[in-house]
Enzyme design. Structure first.
Site, short mmCIF file in Angstrom:
data_model
loop_
_atom_site.label_atom_id
_atom_site.label_comp_id
_atom_site.label_asym_id
_atom_site.label_seq_id
_atom_site.Cartn_x
_atom_site.Cartn_y
_atom_site.Cartn_z
N CYS A 62 -30.72 9.22 -82.10
CA CYS A 62 -31.72 8.70 -82.88
C CYS A 62 -32.06 9.81 -83.80
CB CYS A 62 -32.91 7.97 -82.25
SG CYS A 62 -34.31 7.61 -83.20
N ASP A 69 -28.39 7.17 -78.23
CA ASP A 69 -28.22 5.73 -78.24
C ASP A 69 -26.86 5.41 -77.86
OD1 ASP A 69 -30.83 5.15 -79.33
OD2 ASP A 69 -30.05 5.95 -81.43
#
Length: 169
Positions: A62, A69
């Site tokens: 992120c 992620d």
């Protein structure tokens, strides 16, 4: 030249087109590295067929929180002259591991890099990112080379992409 000799010559030529596959040592890049992508010749350019590549363990960061992620990437394409070599694709996707990118940016960047690399007849990249805060994000990049039948595929798949929604996580 015999058929067997022609096949051996073809396989030798094709193997010479890629440098990562079969290399004695694999170097991993931990930041975005599009130069890792390699192609080989499509020996069936006269025929349309689908190639589907699934990357079930895709990871990026992120850009705000720097938390990882996770997701699955599905790459579908109809090749023209060039095809992406799978080990180079694996190493390229690995290079996103420490790259801070929003999901939508990741999918578009990968799509654009693959279009530039291969110039396919049609290509799509689907990102199925795992939920964070109970929301999963599924961006889709699509491209056609502009020929009517591939533009029709792109339009149809774009307009109907949620007929069978994918759930992940």
């Amino acid at each position: 030249m015999s058929i067997q000799s022609e096949e051996e010559a073809y396989q030798k030529k094709r193997a010479g087109e890629v440098s990562q596959l079969g290399a004695g040592h694999t170097e991993y890049k931990y930041q975005y590295a599009p130069e890792l992508l390699e192609t080989f010749e499509n020996v069936h350019p006269e025929r349309d067929y689908w190639v589907t590549l699934n990357a079930d363990e895709f990871t990026s960061l992120c850009p705000k929180t720097h938390q990882p992620d996770f997701g699955t990437l599905i790459i579908n394409y109809i090749p023209d002259i060039k095809m992406v070599e799978s080990k180079s694709l694996k190493l390229y996707l690995f290079s996103f591991m420490n790259s801070g990118e929003f999901h939508e940016d990741v999918v578009n960047k990968i799509g654009k890099d693959l279009v530039k690399l291969m110039q396919p007849k049609y290509l799509e990249v689907v990102g199925l990112f795992y939920p964070r805060g109970n929301i999963s994000i599924h961006p889709v990049f699509s491209f056609s080379n502009g020929e009517a039948k591939y533009q029709e595929i792109e339009n149809y798949r774009f307009m109907n992409r949620n007929l069978n929604p994918q759930r992940i996580g």
